[in-house]
Design a protein around this motif. Structure first.
Motif, PDB file in Angstrom:
ATOM      1  N   GLU A   1      -9.781   5.320  -0.761  1.00  0.00           N
ATOM      2  CA  GLU A   1     -10.463   6.376  -1.506  1.00  0.00           C
ATOM      3  C   GLU A   1     -10.062   6.382  -2.985  1.00  0.00           C
ATOM      4  OE1 GLU A   1      -9.557   9.999   0.443  1.00  0.00           O
ATOM      5  OE2 GLU A   1     -10.692   9.528   2.275  1.00  0.00           O
ATOM      6  N   ARG A   2      -8.829   6.014  -3.256  1.00  0.00           N
ATOM      7  CA  ARG A   2      -8.349   5.980  -4.634  1.00  0.00           C
ATOM      8  C   ARG A   2      -8.739   4.696  -5.360  1.00  0.00           C
ATOM      9  NH1 ARG A   2      -4.274   9.697  -5.900  1.00  0.00           N
ATOM     10  NH2 ARG A   2      -3.405  10.892  -4.147  1.00  0.00           N
TER      11      ARG A   2
ATOM     12  N   THR B   1       3.310  12.302   6.175  1.00  0.00           N
ATOM     13  CA  THR B   1       2.034  11.680   6.532  1.00  0.00           C
ATOM     14  C   THR B   1       2.050  11.282   7.998  1.00  0.00           C
ATOM     15  OG1 THR B   1       1.851  10.822   4.280  1.00  0.00           O
ATOM     16  CG2 THR B   1       0.388   9.871   5.939  1.00  0.00           C
ATOM     17  N   PRO B   2       1.077  11.742   8.794  1.00  0.00           N
ATOM     18  CA  PRO B   2       1.115  11.495  10.244  1.00  0.00           C
ATOM     19  C   PRO B   2       0.962  10.042  10.668  1.00  0.00           C
ATOM     20  CG  PRO B   2      -0.336  13.336   9.708  1.00  0.00           C
ATOM     21  CD  PRO B   2      -0.011  12.663   8.422  1.00  0.00           C
ATOM     22  N   SER B   3       0.309   9.176   9.850  1.00  0.00           N
ATOM     23  CA  SER B   3       0.110   7.797  10.281  1.00  0.00           C
ATOM     24  C   SER B   3      -0.146   6.877   9.098  1.00  0.00           C
ATOM     25  CB  SER B   3      -1.073   7.701  11.259  1.00  0.00           C
ATOM     26  OG  SER B   3      -2.297   7.881  10.570  1.00  0.00           O
ATOM     27  N   LYS B   4       0.101   5.596   9.311  1.00  0.00           N
ATOM     28  CA  LYS B   4      -0.152   4.584   8.291  1.00  0.00           C
ATOM     29  C   LYS B   4      -1.643   4.448   8.024  1.00  0.00           C
ATOM     30  CE  LYS B   4       0.913   1.004   5.635  1.00  0.00           C
ATOM     31  NZ  LYS B   4       1.969   0.025   5.946  1.00  0.00           N
TER      32      LYS B   4
ATOM     33  N   ARG C   1      -3.640   4.115   4.385  1.00  0.00           N
ATOM     34  CA  ARG C   1      -4.605   3.079   4.006  1.00  0.00           C
ATOM     35  C   ARG C   1      -5.947   3.701   3.606  1.00  0.00           C
ATOM     36  NH1 ARG C   1      -2.812  -1.887   4.656  1.00  0.00           N
ATOM     37  NH2 ARG C   1      -1.204  -2.402   6.200  1.00  0.00           N
ATOM     38  N   ALA C   2      -6.358   4.717   4.356  1.00  0.00           N
ATOM     39  CA  ALA C   2      -7.620   5.383   4.026  1.00  0.00           C
ATOM     40  C   ALA C   2      -7.528   6.047   2.655  1.00  0.00           C
ATOM     41  CB  ALA C   2      -7.965   6.413   5.102  1.00  0.00           C
TER      42      ALA C   2
ATOM     43  N   VAL D   1       0.816  -1.203   0.000  1.00  0.00           N
ATOM     44  CA  VAL D   1       0.000   0.000   0.000  1.00  0.00           C
ATOM     45  C   VAL D   1       0.859   1.266   0.000  1.00  0.00           C
ATOM     46  CG1 VAL D   1      -0.227  -0.015   2.528  1.00  0.00           C
ATOM     47  CG2 VAL D   1      -1.943   1.166   1.140  1.00  0.00           C
ATOM     48  N   ASP D   2       1.987   1.251   0.678  1.00  0.00           N
ATOM     49  CA  ASP D   2       2.807   2.458   0.777  1.00  0.00           C
ATOM     50  C   ASP D   2       3.353   2.892  -0.585  1.00  0.00           C
ATOM     51  OD1 ASP D   2       2.502   2.692   3.556  1.00  0.00           O
ATOM     52  OD2 ASP D   2       4.127   1.271   3.914  1.00  0.00           O
TER      53      ASP D   2
END
Length: 390
Positions: A184-185, A172-175, A179-180, A11-12
Motif C-alpha cells: 500500500e505504501r 502487528t498480528p502477522s507478517k 507485506r500488505a 520489508v520489515d
C-alpha cells in the motif's frame, strides 16, 4: 524524537521506518555494510547485507522521503561476529552468529554511534516489544505474532540498550499484514523473500566454510565406555546431535544409530552414543545478561521459576534457574529433558511474555553421560551440587 532507522533492505525494516515517520519522529535511514565482498549478490533467499539489500534500503528511504546513509561496519563485523564464530567452533561450541550480531553490531556499535550523533533511539524491524517494568525499567517482551516473534535473538539486550530501542512492528498480528502495508505504501520490497541461514556463508555449507579456517586433524571417535570406534577428520567439524558423516564402520551392539554426544577439542575426540543420551537435564551458562531489572529471588541466589528457549522459534519449556558464582554463571534445570542442546548455543529465559535474560550455554549435560570415561579412562562425572531441592 530523533530516530536512526536500521535499514536491512527487507520489508520489515522498511515498514518499521515508515511507521516511525508516521509517528512524527525525525527519521534517518542507515544501511550497515557488513560484507567484505560488496559485489556478492543474494542467492535465492540466502544471506543478507548484500549489494542488492543496500539498493533496496536506499529505494525504501527514497520512497519515505528520509535521508539515507551507508555505514561501513565490515571490520567490526569480522572481528565480533565472523572471528567469534570461528573461535567458538574451534573450542567445540556451536555459536549463534545472529545473537552476536545483535549484541555487538546492531545494538552496541550502531547504537553507540547513534547516541554520539545525537539520536534518541535506533529503530529496527524486529518483532519484539519494549515495555516499562514495575519500577519503570524497560523490559523486553514477546511480539504479538508468535510465529514471527524475535525476542529470542534480542535476549542479549540490556536495560540500558532497551531505553533507546524502537520496535514499531511489536503489535502487528502477522507478517502478511506487514507485506500488505508495504504494498500500500508503494515499497518495492513488499514481496521480497525473508533472508535465512548465516549471512556470511550464503551457500549454507558451514562445514566446508569452517574447514578452510580451522586446522583440522584426525582423532578418535569414542563410545561412552571409552572404546575407540573410529577416526574423525577433525573434532571441530562435528556438532552435538550429528548423525551423518561419522564413518564408524560397525553398528552399535543394539543396531541403533549413534549420534555425536560431545565434542572435546582439547583432546581432539568425539564421543558418540544412543539417541537417548542426547537428552539434557542440566544446563550451565556463562556471560549472562539481564534484559531489564534482575529478579529479586535471583539476586538472593534462590531458584526461580521461568521458561527456557534455546533456539529461535524453538520449543518453550518450564524450568528452574539460579544465579551462581557471583552472577557469572546461571544454572538451569528444565522440567523435562531436552534434545539438541549444545555448548555455545544461547539459552534465553522468560517469565510469561517477558524476556528475563540470556546466557551462553557452557555445559549441557545428561546425567548418564557424566559417567562416561574420559580419554584416559577417568570418569568425567562431577557432583551435582547445584541441584534444586525437591
Amino acid at each position: 524524537m530523533k530516530v536512526l532507522a536500521a535499514m536491512s533492505g527487507g520489508v520489515d525494516s522498511a515498514v518499521a521506518a515508515a511507521r516511525a515517520v508516521d509517528a512524527g519522529h525525525e527519521v534517518v535511514g542507515v544501511h550497515l555494510a557488513l560484507s567484505r565482498m560488496p559485489g556478492t549478490l543474494r542467492t535465492g533467499s540466502r544471506g543478507c547485507c548484500t549489494i542488492e539489500d543496500a539498493s533496496d534500503a536506499w529505494r525504501a528511504c527514497e520512497r519515505l522521503g528520509i535521508p539515507f546513509y551507508t555505514w561501513d561496519f565490515s571490520e567490526r563485523f569480522k572481528e565480533d561476529v565472523v572471528d567469534d564464530f570461528v573461535a567458538e567452533y574451534a573450542a567445540g561450541r556451536t555459536p549463534n552468529p545472529c545473537m552476536r550480531c545483535n549484541e555487538k553490531i546492531k545494538f552496541a556499535a550502531l547504537l553507540e554511534r547513534a547516541l554520539q550523533l545525537g539520536f534518541d533511539a535506533v529503530c529496527t524491524g524486529h518483532y519484539a516489544a519494549v515495555r516499562p517494568g514495575p519500577d519503570g525499567t524497560p523490559e523486553l517482551h514477546r511480539a504479538a505474532d508468535d510465529a514471527k516473534d524475535q525476542s529470542y535473538v534480542l535476549g542479549v539486550l540490556t536495560a540500558e540498550q532497551l531505553e533507546h530501542c524502537l520496535f514499531p512492528l511489536a503489535d502487528t498480528p502477522s507478517k502478511e499484514l506487514v507485506r500488505a502495508e508495504a504494498a500500500e505504501r508503494g515499497l518495492s520490497v513488499a514481496q521480497k523473500p525473508d533472508s535465512h541461514d548465516i549471512c556470511f556463508i550464503p551457500d549454507g555449507d558451514t562445514r566446508g566454510w569452517l574447514a578452510e579456517r580451522i586446522d583440522l586433524a584426525p582423532g578418535a571417535i569414542l563410545g561412552t565406555d571409552g572404546e575407540r570406534l573410529g577416526t574423525h577428520t577433525g573434532a571441530q567439524a562435528y556438532t552435538v546431535g550429528q548423525r551423518k558423516g561419522l564413518a564408524i564402520g560397525r553398528p552399535a551392539p543394539d543396531g541403533r544409530p549413534r549420534f555425536v554426544l560431545e565434542v572435546r577439542p582439547k583432546e581432539n575426540t568425539v564421543v558418540v552414543g544412543g539417541r537417548e543420551l542426547l537428552d539434557v537435564d542440566r544446563i550451565e551458562g556463562i556471560r549472562p545478561t539481564w534484559a531489564g531489572a534482575p529478579l529479586p529471588e535471583a539476586a538472593a541466589g534462590d531458584w526461580f521459576d521461568c521458561q527456557l528457549q534455546f533456539r529461535a522459534h524453538g520449543e518453550i519449556v518450564p524450568a528452574l534457574a539460579r544465579v551462581g558464582d557471583g552472577g557469572e554463571r546461571w544454572l538451569i534445570r528444565p522440567e523435562r529433558p531436552l534434545r539438541g542442546v549444545a555448548p555455545g548455543q544461547t539459552a534465553v529465559l522468560y517469565r510469561g511474555t517477558r524476556v528475563l535474560g540470556q546466557v551462553t550455554i557452557d555445559r549441557a549435560r545428561n546425567r548418564a553421560l557424566d559417567e562416561a570415561p574420559g580419554p584416559d579412562g577417568e570418569r568425567t562425572a562431577e557432583p551435582d551440587r547445584d541441584r534444586p531441592a525437591q
